[in-house]
Design a protein around this motif. Structure first.
Motif, short mmCIF file in Angstrom:
data_model
loop_
_atom_site.label_atom_id
_atom_site.label_comp_id
_atom_site.label_asym_id
_atom_site.label_seq_id
_atom_site.Cartn_x
_atom_site.Cartn_y
_atom_site.Cartn_z
N SER A 1 -4.86 14.38 22.48
CA SER A 1 -6.25 14.75 22.13
C SER A 1 -7.16 14.66 23.34
N ILE A 2 -7.00 13.61 24.13
CA ILE A 2 -7.84 13.45 25.31
C ILE A 2 -7.60 14.58 26.30
N LEU A 3 -6.34 14.95 26.48
CA LEU A 3 -6.01 16.03 27.41
C LEU A 3 -6.58 17.36 26.94
N VAL A 4 -6.48 17.64 25.65
CA VAL A 4 -7.00 18.90 25.11
C VAL A 4 -8.51 18.97 25.31
N PHE A 5 -9.22 17.91 24.93
CA PHE A 5 -10.68 17.93 25.06
C PHE A 5 -11.11 17.91 26.52
N GLY A 6 -10.42 17.12 27.35
CA GLY A 6 -10.80 17.05 28.75
C GLY A 6 -10.54 18.34 29.50
N ALA A 7 -9.28 18.81 29.45
CA ALA A 7 -8.94 20.05 30.15
C ALA A 7 -9.65 21.24 29.54
N GLY A 8 -9.72 21.29 28.20
CA GLY A 8 -10.39 22.42 27.55
C GLY A 8 -11.85 22.51 27.93
N THR A 9 -12.54 21.37 27.97
CA THR A 9 -13.95 21.39 28.36
C THR A 9 -14.11 21.80 29.81
N ASP A 10 -13.18 21.39 30.67
CA ASP A 10 -13.22 21.83 32.07
C ASP A 10 -13.16 23.35 32.16
N TYR A 11 -12.20 23.95 31.45
CA TYR A 11 -12.07 25.41 31.47
C TYR A 11 -13.34 26.06 30.90
N ALA A 12 -13.90 25.46 29.86
CA ALA A 12 -15.11 26.01 29.27
C ALA A 12 -16.27 25.99 30.26
N LEU A 13 -16.42 24.90 31.01
CA LEU A 13 -17.49 24.82 31.99
C LEU A 13 -17.38 25.93 33.03
N LEU A 14 -16.17 26.20 33.48
CA LEU A 14 -15.97 27.24 34.48
C LEU A 14 -16.26 28.63 33.91
N ILE A 15 -15.79 28.89 32.70
CA ILE A 15 -16.00 30.21 32.09
C ILE A 15 -17.48 30.42 31.78
N VAL A 16 -18.13 29.44 31.19
CA VAL A 16 -19.54 29.58 30.83
C VAL A 16 -20.39 29.76 32.08
N SER A 17 -20.06 29.03 33.15
CA SER A 17 -20.81 29.16 34.40
C SER A 17 -20.73 30.59 34.94
N ARG A 18 -19.53 31.13 34.96
CA ARG A 18 -19.37 32.49 35.46
C ARG A 18 -20.02 33.51 34.51
N TYR A 19 -19.92 33.27 33.21
CA TYR A 19 -20.52 34.17 32.22
C TYR A 19 -22.04 34.20 32.36
N ARG A 20 -22.62 33.03 32.58
CA ARG A 20 -24.08 32.96 32.75
C ARG A 20 -24.51 33.80 33.96
N GLU A 21 -23.71 33.70 35.03
CA GLU A 21 -24.02 34.47 36.24
C GLU A 21 -23.92 35.98 35.97
N GLU A 22 -22.87 36.38 35.25
CA GLU A 22 -22.68 37.81 34.99
C GLU A 22 -23.75 38.36 34.05
#
Length: 693
Positions: free
Chosen positions: A237-258
């Motif tokens: 559970s920790i790995l899913v939430f930790g890694a998943g949130t990391d990926y989300a931060l990267l995607i949302v950051s790039r999406y906001r820019e686009e």
């Protein structure tokens, strides 16, 4: 509206709803299985061991003996100043009730201590067999029948009591661990996004990914016999939430820019995924490859954690690359309220903290590199302060009843151990083996047990306390003396765990390093850059483990270190640490391909990715730090080392050491690839739109 625009418009409406509908179906199918994962956990020490271990052989042979595997308990009565006749009468009455209610292998006989303060009743039964739930119910029933009062203490311990207490702790982890992880991630996302709505989207997506990962893990357990433990379930559970949130931060950051340069959210999301998707895929693939190296481990618990962690990472990846984009597109720009990225707007330019850090690393790269290396090396020396292997009774942060019973026995019977050593020998040589066991140095008592299918059982008590140096020496002596026999029991299992963990480190660690290095070489088309990244994460692991050595005993009061701590923390820190290196180096390579010289490319990459990597590192460290609040020392130690390692990696290694090494080496950092030789920008065909905004 042109035909191409009309097609994109239809896709913009159809694709997100289709993905959302697919996830509804997936979660509906996963629902019956995800909730069963807790019941699939195997938390006995013997379940962790390979089939070749002596302890495992003893357990298998005992299962075939009349009645099956025995559950051994010790009921301990104690009164300071001495037991009274009424105490002894009460004890005998209660033990008789236990004997009448359960099928015991023998009538429990009282064993008084020399000082008259303690009375011990060994209780053994084959009633539960291998069923953990039945065993725990048996222990609970015995404890309900055994009561003290008015100065008389009555505790139920022994191997069966200890295992029941361990199972109860693991069973209590699932809810608090998940709720705490969700709360920590939610708070951090609110602080990072400063939006009352946006934080819910990645949190909900991570929850869906965790649900899927639990269902798939249960399927692997049922279909392929994957070993699932309380430790691996918590880490999942920790790995899913930790890694998943990391990926989300990267995607949302790039999406906001686009969104600032592309009008329609669907088109902006497509551009964002094209931009950061390769880096996210590469990072998740690296983590998965590192975790899968645990399949080479002999220890069942470690080998099972490899596929389980891989399932968690891949579930997070799939959810963040499909469900998250679908939800963001359907919610539109308003999900970013109040900081909505308007079409055609420009990002307000502010001096980046990471640009300032990069500048300091760029001015004196060799000095920064040397200082950082010395600091990590000094911290790594703390590993010399790591204490010996953690004993079973020292693994609880709160003392359960079985530990209280063991401590009372250790003080009352210093002349003999209170925990049995289980020996099985060929039945044809049983009498000779019994005599040899009784004559072995360190043995206080030995009694014959059951015989069947060509094997005989001998129960041995050592003179030394459980898991002490004296008892370990006795177990090793028994294994040398008994030709064709096996020596098991709780203490022998701990010895086998240490030996297997030691073997696994020599096998798994090189595999992780080689696999991660090969992936990085193929990804970055360089040899030097991957060596820098791998060397950096290894240094981070050693420093984090060293910090653990400086605080575990002096600050936390831990009496030992879990034998699996070095291996598991190495795998997680190397695999997860390389993640951030990929994000940074990808952006650095992209800037170099666009024509920048190495030093400006490194500094610009740090300035562009620093905030996102820092946010991701904080989230990952915070999720693993949740383990430090758990009631088991092995989880606390693991969570502490990984959290500290991620913070070191994020704010020291990535920011200063990797950047300064890249600046100092110049184009040599890309050796022997084309970028190491090109005096100017590479041809347009080589320019790949990879990296992370």
């Amino acid at each position: 509206m042109g035909a191409e625009q009309e097609t994109r418009h239809r896709k913009g409406r159809f694709v997100p709803w289709t993905l959302l509908a697919m996830w509804v179906v997936v979660l509906a199918l996963a629902f019956p299985f995800a909730g069963k994962l807790g019941g699939a956990e195997q938390n006995r020490a013997v379940d962790y061991l390979p089939s070749s271990a002596d302890s495992t052989q003893v357990a298998k042979i005992q299962e075939a003996l009349p009645g099956g595997e025995a559950t051994d308990l010790v009921v301990v009565y104690h009164r300071d100043g001495g037991l009274t006749d009424a105490d002894r009468s009460t004890a005998q009455t209660q033990i008789d009730e236990v004997a009448a209610a359960h099928k015991l292998t023998a009538v429990p006989e009282p064993v008084p201590s020399e000082d008259g303060e303690t009375l011990m009743y060994p209780v053994s039964t084959t009633e539960p067999g291998q069923d953990d739930e039945l065993r725990n119910a048996l222990v609970e029933d015995v404890r309900a029948s055994v009561e003290g009062g008015d100065g008389l203490s009555a505790d139920v311990g022994g191997p069966g009591g200890l295992q029941a207490d361990m199972s109860e702790v693991f069973a209590s982890l699932d809810g608090p661990l998940l709720y705490t992880t969700v709360a920590v991630v939610a708070v951090l996302l609110i602080l990072i996004y400063r939006s009352p709505v946006l934080w819910l989207v990645p949190l909900f997506t991570a929850g869906a990914a965790n649900f899927l990962a639990m269902a798939v893990t249960y399927g692997l357990h049922e279909w392929f016999g994957l070993t699932v433990t309380g430790q691996s379930s918590g880490v999942l559970s920790i790995l899913v939430f930790g890694a998943g949130t990391d990926y989300a931060l990267l995607i949302v950051s790039r999406y906001r820019e686009e969104l600032r340069r592309i009008e329609r959210p669907y088109d902006a999301m497509v551009a964002a995924l094209r931009g950061c998707g390769p880096a996210v895929l590469a990072s998740s693939g690296t983590v998965a490859a590192g975790l899968l190296c645990l399949l080479a481990a002999d220890l069942n618990s470690s080998r099972g954690m490899g596929p389980q962690g891989t399932v968690g990472v891949l579930s997070a990846l799939v959810a963040m690359m499909t469900l998250l984009p679908a939800l963001l597109v359907l919610l539109g720009r308003r999900v970013f309220w109040p900081l909505v990225p308007a079409f055609g707007s420009e990002v307000r330019q502010r001096r980046s903290v990471f640009a300032a850090m990069g500048s300091s690393a760029g001015r004196r790269p060799l000095t920064v590199l040397a200082t950082g290396a010395v600091l990590l090396g000094a911290l790594a020396l703390g590993t010399l302060n790591l204490t010996g292997s953690l004993k079973q009774e020292d693994n609880f942060t709160d003392r359960p009843e079985s530990i209280a019973a063991g401590e009372t026995l250790a003080g009352a019977f210093p002349e003999r151990g209170a925990q049995p050593i289980e020996v099985v020998v060929p039945a044809a040589r049983a009498d000779r083996a019994l005599a040899k066991v009784r004559g072995t140095q360190g043995v206080a008592a030995a009694e014959p047990g059951r015989t069947a299918d060509g094997w005989s059982e001998i129960t041995v008590f050592a003179e030394a306390p459980p898991e002490s140096a004296g008892e370990i020496a006795t177990i090793e002596a028994l294994r040398e003396e008994l030709d064709g026999g096996y020596v098991g029991g709780p203490s022998a299992q701990q010895i086998d765990l240490q030996d297997t963990n030691s073997r696994d480190r020599w096998v798994v660690v090189p595999l992780v390093l080689v696999s991660v290095l090969l992936i990085l070489i193929g990804l970055l088309r360089s040899l030097v850059a991957p060596l820098i990244l791998v060397g950096a994460v290894v240094a981070v692991w050693a420093a984090a483990l060293g910090i653990g050595g400086l605080v575990f005993e002096p600050v936390f009061g831990f009496a030992g270190t879990d034998p699996g701590l070095p291996l598991l923390t190495f795998v997680f820190l190397v695999a997860l640490g390389v993640d951030y290196g990929i994000f940074l180096m990808h952006r650095m390579r992209e800037e170099s391909l666009s024509g920048l010289e190495p030093a400006p490319a490194a500094l610009k990459a740090l300035s562009s990715t620093g905030a996102v990597i820092a946010s991701a590192g904080l989230v990952l460290a915070a999720t693993f730090s949740v383990l430090t609040n758990m009631p088991l020392v092995m989880l606390v130690e693991m969570g502490f080392v990984i959290a500290v390692g991620v913070l070191l990696d994020t704010f020291l290694v990535r920011t200063y050491l990797v950047t300064s090494a890249s600046v100092a080496l110049g184009r040599k950092v890309w050796w022997p690839g084309p970028l190491s030789k090109a005096p100017a920008a590479a041809p347009a065909a080589e320019r790949e739109p990879v990296g992370v905004a």
